[in-house]
Design a protein around this motif. Structure first.
Motif, PDB file in Angstrom:
ATOM      1  N   MET A   1     -10.257   2.405  17.545  1.00 57.80           N
ATOM      2  CA  MET A   1     -11.481   2.875  18.156  1.00 57.80           C
ATOM      3  C   MET A   1     -12.237   3.703  17.128  1.00 57.80           C
ATOM      4  O   MET A   1     -11.681   4.535  16.440  1.00 57.80           O
ATOM      5  N   SER A   2     -13.506   3.473  17.057  1.00 59.02           N
ATOM      6  CA  SER A   2     -14.360   4.202  16.131  1.00 59.02           C
ATOM      7  C   SER A   2     -15.072   5.324  16.885  1.00 59.02           C
ATOM      8  O   SER A   2     -15.802   5.076  17.843  1.00 59.02           O
ATOM      9  N   ILE A   3     -14.827   6.549  16.457  1.00 59.83           N
ATOM     10  CA  ILE A   3     -15.413   7.712  17.105  1.00 59.83           C
ATOM     11  C   ILE A   3     -16.406   8.344  16.144  1.00 59.83           C
ATOM     12  O   ILE A   3     -16.051   8.663  15.011  1.00 59.83           O
ATOM     13  N   ALA A   4     -17.633   8.520  16.584  1.00 61.13           N
ATOM     14  CA  ALA A   4     -18.644   9.186  15.759  1.00 61.13           C
ATOM     15  C   ALA A   4     -18.450  10.695  15.918  1.00 61.13           C
ATOM     16  O   ALA A   4     -18.474  11.216  17.029  1.00 61.13           O
ATOM     17  N   ILE A   5     -18.240  11.381  14.809  1.00 65.03           N
ATOM     18  CA  ILE A   5     -18.043  12.828  14.827  1.00 65.03           C
ATOM     19  C   ILE A   5     -19.103  13.439  13.927  1.00 65.03           C
ATOM     20  O   ILE A   5     -19.205  13.082  12.754  1.00 65.03           O
ATOM     21  N   THR A   6     -19.909  14.344  14.482  1.00 71.58           N
ATOM     22  CA  THR A   6     -20.963  14.963  13.692  1.00 71.58           C
ATOM     23  C   THR A   6     -20.902  16.478  13.824  1.00 71.58           C
ATOM     24  O   THR A   6     -20.487  17.018  14.846  1.00 71.58           O
ATOM     25  N   SER A   7     -21.333  17.138  12.749  1.00 77.76           N
ATOM     26  CA  SER A   7     -21.435  18.589  12.742  1.00 77.76           C
ATOM     27  C   SER A   7     -22.357  18.989  11.602  1.00 77.76           C
ATOM     28  O   SER A   7     -22.251  18.471  10.498  1.00 77.76           O
ATOM     29  N   HIS A   8     -23.271  19.907  11.899  1.00 75.02           N
ATOM     30  CA  HIS A   8     -24.146  20.435  10.863  1.00 75.02           C
ATOM     31  C   HIS A   8     -23.595  21.740  10.312  1.00 75.02           C
ATOM     32  O   HIS A   8     -24.094  22.246   9.315  1.00 75.02           O
ATOM     33  N   VAL A   9     -22.566  22.278  10.952  1.00 77.64           N
ATOM     34  CA  VAL A   9     -22.051  23.602  10.612  1.00 77.64           C
ATOM     35  C   VAL A   9     -20.832  23.540   9.698  1.00 77.64           C
ATOM     36  O   VAL A   9     -20.729  24.300   8.748  1.00 77.64           O
ATOM     37  N   ILE A  10     -19.902  22.629   9.988  1.00 83.02           N
ATOM     38  CA  ILE A  10     -18.673  22.552   9.218  1.00 83.02           C
ATOM     39  C   ILE A  10     -18.493  21.140   8.674  1.00 83.02           C
ATOM     40  O   ILE A  10     -19.082  20.189   9.174  1.00 83.02           O
ATOM     41  N   ASP A  11     -17.670  21.021   7.655  1.00 83.55           N
ATOM     42  CA  ASP A  11     -17.298  19.713   7.143  1.00 83.55           C
ATOM     43  C   ASP A  11     -16.182  19.157   8.019  1.00 83.55           C
ATOM     44  O   ASP A  11     -15.259  19.881   8.405  1.00 83.55           O
ATOM     45  N   ILE A  12     -16.275  17.881   8.322  1.00 83.26           N
ATOM     46  CA  ILE A  12     -15.254  17.226   9.137  1.00 83.26           C
ATOM     47  C   ILE A  12     -14.101  16.842   8.208  1.00 83.26           C
ATOM     48  O   ILE A  12     -14.189  15.885   7.448  1.00 83.26           O
ATOM     49  N   THR A  13     -13.025  17.616   8.269  1.00 84.67           N
ATOM     50  CA  THR A  13     -11.864  17.364   7.411  1.00 84.67           C
ATOM     51  C   THR A  13     -11.004  16.264   8.036  1.00 84.67           C
ATOM     52  O   THR A  13     -11.134  15.972   9.234  1.00 84.67           O
ATOM     53  N   PRO A  14     -10.134  15.669   7.251  1.00 81.82           N
ATOM     54  CA  PRO A  14      -9.228  14.662   7.831  1.00 81.82           C
ATOM     55  C   PRO A  14      -8.372  15.217   8.969  1.00 81.82           C
ATOM     56  O   PRO A  14      -8.083  14.509   9.930  1.00 81.82           O
ATOM     57  N   ALA A  15      -7.991  16.493   8.900  1.00 83.62           N
ATOM     58  CA  ALA A  15      -7.184  17.091   9.966  1.00 83.62           C
ATOM     59  C   ALA A  15      -7.979  17.186  11.274  1.00 83.62           C
ATOM     60  O   ALA A  15      -7.450  16.906  12.349  1.00 83.62           O
ATOM     61  N   ILE A  16      -9.249  17.568  11.180  1.00 87.38           N
ATOM     62  CA  ILE A  16     -10.093  17.653  12.370  1.00 87.38           C
ATOM     63  C   ILE A  16     -10.305  16.264  12.954  1.00 87.38           C
ATOM     64  O   ILE A  16     -10.194  16.052  14.159  1.00 87.38           O
ATOM     65  N   ARG A  17     -10.604  15.298  12.092  1.00 88.82           N
ATOM     66  CA  ARG A  17     -10.808  13.919  12.555  1.00 88.82           C
ATOM     67  C   ARG A  17      -9.542  13.393  13.232  1.00 88.82           C
ATOM     68  O   ARG A  17      -9.606  12.770  14.291  1.00 88.82           O
ATOM     69  N   GLU A  18      -8.383  13.666  12.653  1.00 97.58           N
ATOM     70  CA  GLU A  18      -7.123  13.189  13.226  1.00 97.58           C
ATOM     71  C   GLU A  18      -6.870  13.817  14.592  1.00 97.58           C
ATOM     72  O   GLU A  18      -6.430  13.142  15.523  1.00 97.58           O
ATOM     73  N   ARG A  19      -7.158  15.113  14.739  1.00 94.91           N
ATOM     74  CA  ARG A  19      -6.954  15.789  16.024  1.00 94.91           C
ATOM     75  C   ARG A  19      -7.843  15.175  17.103  1.00 94.91           C
ATOM     76  O   ARG A  19      -7.406  14.925  18.213  1.00 94.91           O
ATOM     77  N   ILE A  20      -9.102  14.927  16.769  1.00 91.81           N
ATOM     78  CA  ILE A  20     -10.027  14.337  17.733  1.00 91.81           C
ATOM     79  C   ILE A  20      -9.589  12.920  18.097  1.00 91.81           C
ATOM     80  O   ILE A  20      -9.559  12.539  19.268  1.00 91.81           O
ATOM     81  N   GLU A  21      -9.221  12.145  17.103  1.00 88.78           N
ATOM     82  CA  GLU A  21      -8.786  10.770  17.365  1.00 88.78           C
ATOM     83  C   GLU A  21      -7.519  10.743  18.206  1.00 88.78           C
ATOM     84  O   GLU A  21      -7.366   9.875  19.071  1.00 88.78           O
ATOM     85  N   SER A  22      -6.602  11.685  17.979  1.00 90.29           N
ATOM     86  CA  SER A  22      -5.368  11.707  18.774  1.00 90.29           C
ATOM     87  C   SER A  22      -5.668  12.042  20.233  1.00 90.29           C
ATOM     88  O   SER A  22      -5.032  11.512  21.143  1.00 90.29           O
ATOM     89  N   ARG A  23      -6.659  12.908  20.479  1.00 90.24           N
ATOM     90  CA  ARG A  23      -7.045  13.222  21.862  1.00 90.24           C
ATOM     91  C   ARG A  23      -7.647  11.989  22.537  1.00 90.24           C
ATOM     92  O   ARG A  23      -7.386  11.726  23.706  1.00 90.24           O
ATOM     93  N   PHE A  24      -8.450  11.233  21.797  1.00 89.86           N
ATOM     94  CA  PHE A  24      -9.050  10.029  22.381  1.00 89.86           C
ATOM     95  C   PHE A  24      -8.010   8.927  22.572  1.00 89.86           C
ATOM     96  O   PHE A  24      -8.155   8.101  23.466  1.00 89.86           O
ATOM     97  N   GLU A  25      -6.971   8.905  21.742  1.00 87.31           N
ATOM     98  CA  GLU A  25      -5.895   7.923  21.935  1.00 87.31           C
ATOM     99  C   GLU A  25      -5.202   8.152  23.276  1.00 87.31           C
ATOM    100  O   GLU A  25      -4.808   7.208  23.947  1.00 87.31           O
ATOM    101  N   LYS A  26      -5.065   9.415  23.670  1.00 84.44           N
ATOM    102  CA  LYS A  26      -4.453   9.720  24.960  1.00 84.44           C
ATOM    103  C   LYS A  26      -5.310   9.191  26.109  1.00 84.44           C
ATOM    104  O   LYS A  26      -4.795   8.833  27.164  1.00 84.44           O
ATOM    105  N   LEU A  27      -6.620   9.144  25.901  1.00 80.77           N
ATOM    106  CA  LEU A  27      -7.508   8.607  26.932  1.00 80.77           C
ATOM    107  C   LEU A  27      -7.326   7.101  27.093  1.00 80.77           C
ATOM    108  O   LEU A  27      -7.591   6.545  28.155  1.00 80.77           O
ATOM    109  N   ASN A  28      -6.885   6.427  26.040  1.00 80.34           N
ATOM    110  CA  ASN A  28      -6.704   4.976  26.093  1.00 80.34           C
ATOM    111  C   ASN A  28      -5.551   4.552  26.989  1.00 80.34           C
ATOM    112  O   ASN A  28      -5.428   3.373  27.313  1.00 80.34           O
ATOM    113  N   ARG A  29      -4.705   5.490  27.399  1.00 83.56           N
ATOM    114  CA  ARG A  29      -3.586   5.146  28.286  1.00 83.56           C
ATOM    115  C   ARG A  29      -4.066   4.577  29.614  1.00 83.56           C
ATOM    116  O   ARG A  29      -3.358   3.847  30.276  1.00 83.56           O
TER     117      ARG A  29
END
Length: 107
Positions: free
Chosen positions: A1-29
């Motif tokens: 699943m491709s999730i668009a993540i945007t922020s003008h305040v902080i850089d989206i690090t791989p750790a932040i992206r992974e945390r968000i993607e893992s939360r959305f993976e739980k929604l896929n259940r």
């Protein structure tokens, strides 16, 4: 699943992206396809404000969470989306249950 993540305040690090993607993976259940999920991260004062929207057939889910800790805000956001998705998934069952109750005949 491709999730668009945007922020003008902080850089989206791989750790932040992974945390968000893992939360959305739980929604896929729930086996409900999420259409164009989008997450926006903002900072208001000392708190992070995380908002997410995702389409589901016939509706759009939207949730936001705020916390001093970005990861806690992401977790809260995921929980809110899970509750909405559960209500969405159970909605047709509830409608069918009300529509098929037999009428009581007095006799």
């Amino acid at each position: 699943m491709s999730i668009a993540i945007t922020s003008h305040v902080i850089d989206i690090t791989p750790a932040i992206r992974e945390r968000i993607e893992s939360r959305f993976e739980k929604l896929n259940r729930r086996q409900i396809a999420l259409i164009t999920p989008h997450v926006v991260i903002q900072k208001e004062g000392l708190n992070y404000l995380v908002e997410a929207s995702a389409g589901v057939p016939g509706e759009t889910l939207f949730a936001q969470a705020e916390d001093e800790n970005l990861y806690a805000a992401i977790k809260d956001l995921g929980l809110k989306l899970e509750r909405q998705l559960s209500r969405y998934a159970d909605k047709p069952l509830a409608q069918r249950a009300h529509g098929t109750q037999p009428e009581v005949q007095e006799g």
